[in-house]
Structure formats: C-alpha cells, structure tokens
Design an enzyme around this catalytic site. Structure first.
Site, PDB file in Angstrom:
ATOM      1  N   ASP A  45       0.810  -1.141   0.287  1.00 30.28           N
ATOM      2  CA  ASP A  45       0.161  -0.235   0.142  1.00 30.28           C
ATOM      3  C   ASP A  45       1.083   1.470  -0.723  1.00 30.28           C
ATOM      4  O   ASP A  45       1.573   1.493   1.123  1.00 30.28           O
ATOM      5  CB  ASP A  45      -0.908  -0.164   0.811  1.00 30.28           C
ATOM      6  N   GLU A  90      -0.730  10.473   0.566  1.00 23.46           N
ATOM      7  CA  GLU A  90      -2.678  10.129   0.978  1.00 23.46           C
ATOM      8  C   GLU A  90      -2.324   9.204   2.552  1.00 23.46           C
ATOM      9  O   GLU A  90      -3.736   9.595   2.536  1.00 23.46           O
ATOM     10  CB  GLU A  90      -2.017   9.045  -0.637  1.00 23.46           C
TER      11      GLU A  90
END
Length: 349
Positions: A185, A219
């Site tokens: 991720d 993010e």
C-alpha cells in the site's frame, strides 16, 4: 501483455526506498526518472507530488490516474533518559502492527541509523507483564543499534525530535507467486502504473484522451491527490489496494473494484464501465466495499473536484501490517488499466 515479473521488480525497487508521508522525495525521484526514460513530460507540484502526462487524440477531455508513493512511518517524539526513542505515528495503524520490526532513523543532516521497534517491557525474564502491557505511545520505543546509554549519547549521534523513522519492508517473492512486503500500500499500484505506461509506449498505443499520472505523496495523511487536477479532467481513477478480511469480497488473485468506502459511493457509471471492461477481456475481478478506507479519489471529491471518480487495485492481505498479494492480482489490475486507458469515457456527452 502485462508482465507480472516486471511489476514485481518495480515493487522491489520502490519498497526499498524509505518514503514515509512527509519524506517521500527519493521515491518521487525514482518514479520521475522512469517517466522521463519513457519520454513523458513531468512536473513537480508545490506539495512535492509528481504529474506525468501522455497526450491523447482528444486534448479537450482528460483522464487522471493516481497512486501514492508515501507510506506509513513514524517520527521521533522524544529521546528517553536511557537513550531510546519514543515515537509519533505517521498514518493510521496500531502499534502491534510494527512491534518487533527493524527500522531506520534519518537525522536532519541526512545520517541514518538502524534500530528495532519494541515494547519497553520486552524481556519476559524481567517484566512480569510483558505479554499484557498495552501497546501504546508510552510503551513502544526504538532500540537504536548504537552504543547509547543516555539522552546525551543519542543526541550526540545527531538524532533529535522530528526525525523520520521508516519501517524495514522485508520484501520477498515466493515460488508460488506471492509478494510479501510492507508498503505494498500503495507501491504495488505505483509499480503497476509505471509498467502499464511503459507497455503502452512500447506498443505504440495512442490514447483516446490526454491522460495524467499523479504520483501522490501525502495519501496516508489524507490529502495526497486532492489538488493539481488539470481543469480538463473528466475521469479520476485512484489505483490503491483492495483490503481483504472478514466480510470482504476482495482476494489476492483478482482486481478489486470499489463500490463504496468511508467517503461514500464511487461513481456508478465508472464502476459499471470498469466491470464491463473486465468481463469483456476475461479479467477476474471482485466488487467490494471498504468501510474504514479513503483514497486519493475520495480526497479529491472532498476538496470539490468536479470529476467522475473511481477506485481499483490489487487485493492486499493484512493491510497496514505485513502485507501480501499475488502476481495474479498485480497482472489483472494492470490488464484492466491497460484496457481502461484505451476505452471511451464512462459518461459521454
């Protein structure tokens, strides 16, 4: 068409570049070098993200795809009296997800030191409550791999409050096709985008619409892809992990297409368009909902972007911990993106 081994090679390169949110410059530079090698114009944003552009047949309507290169990490909160470090988290994860992990501390002057993230009450021969003590900010610490016995010893190394701490990825690939690493991720998705763009260039494909690739760098703290969206952008597709767990449809072998996350539903017409492409090209997919999740696309919507937004990605097990996916999921995600970029807009005038 899409080469899983090449995607995995890129993942290996990326996860071994420390890039916690707020300190992702080297990972951004890596992606910039790849895009430039493909002859794509790039620009850095004021926030430090990267945008690469492929001009398409229609330059009046644009697409934007994003993946984020920043990761979870930590920052030095305090130097303890015994020379060990207290930490402050960067991103959302419980401390037990990184307990026992090797780490690296980067000082203000660029020096790097290794260490291990441990509970203060680690030794069962000393602490009766070693197994019961709470994994929290007070008890978690970094044992530095240097001869330090005091705060002054650690300070003499140049380590101070605010220094970034990154987690060792432990990247590994099994013969059965599994990729195990921290920071899949979202470096798995970044690798997929880099590879797909290279394939399009290699095959001489002219895209129907001018397309931007935004590699975001914030993010994990909520505002990576919420700005620098060209005004001509009609569709915004985030490429990020599909989360696996009880009640989830996503697995490690398909591309995950998100219907809804914590921010609300993704655009229905784009979701239907992605499903139709997957079915047309025999790409295994799962439609899923992520109840405790947000993406760069949802951040863009909160910021007021007037775009059709979507989210797809490879299925990742044990998200925000020691993650794992499979070559199949990487290939299927890349294949869907390859066909999506050559397709019509989901909502046309």
């Amino acid at each position: 068409m899409v080469d899983g081994n090449e995607i995995i090679r890129l993942i290996g390169d990326l996860v071994n570049i420390p890039s916690p949110s707020g300190r992702a410059e080297k990972a951004i530079a890596y992606t910039e070098a790849v895009f430039k090698s493909l002859g794509m114009p790039t620009q850095r944003t004021n926030k430090g993200a990267l945008i690469a552009t492929i001009k398409g047949k229609d330059d009046g309507k644009h697409r934007l795809l994003t993946a984020h290169v920043d990761t979870l990490g930590a920052m030095v909160k305090e130097i303890k009296a015994d020379g060990r470090l207290k930490l402050e988290k960067i991103g959302g994860f419980p401390w037990n997800m990184v307990e026992g992990e090797y780490c690296e501390i980067e000082t203000r002057t660029g020096r790097r030191y290794t260490g291990t993230i441990l509970m203060h009450q680690t030794s069962v021969h000393v602490y009766k409550d070693a197994g019961k003590a709470e994994r929290n900010d007070e008890n978690i610490e970094v044992r530095i791999d240097e001869k330090v016995k005091s705060r002054e010893d650690t300070e003499a190394l140049g380590i101070g409050v605010g220094d970034f701490v990154s987690f060792h990825p432990r990247f590994a690939v099994t013969e059965s096709g599994f990729v195990k690493s921290r920071h899949l991720d979202d470096k798995a998705s970044v690798a997929i985008l880099l590879h797909v763009v290279a394939k399009l260039k290699e095959n001489g494909v002219e895209l129907p619409y001018t397309t931007h690739i935004l590699i975001s760098n914030n993010e994990e703290i909520g505002y990576g892809g919420n700005s620098n969206i060209p005004p001509e952008t009609v569709e915004y597709l985030a490429v990020d992990m599909g989360a696996i767990g009880d009640g989830q449809a996503t697995d490690e072998y398909s591309v995950s297409i998100c219907a809804k996350d914590a921010s609300g539903p993704y655009h229905y017409a784009l979701r239907q368009h992605l499903v139709a492409l997957a079915e047309e090209h025999n790409i295994p997919y799962k439609i899923d909902i992520y109840p405790y999740y947000g993406s760069d696309a949802s951040a863009a919507m909160r910021a007021g972007a007037d775009v059709v937004h979507g989210l797809i990605g490879p299925g990742i097990d044990a998200s925000h911990a020691f993650e794992r996916t499979h070559r199949d999921s990487l290939v299927h995600t890349g294949t869907l993106i390859y066909h999506y970029l050559q397709s019509h807009l989901a909502v046309e005038d």
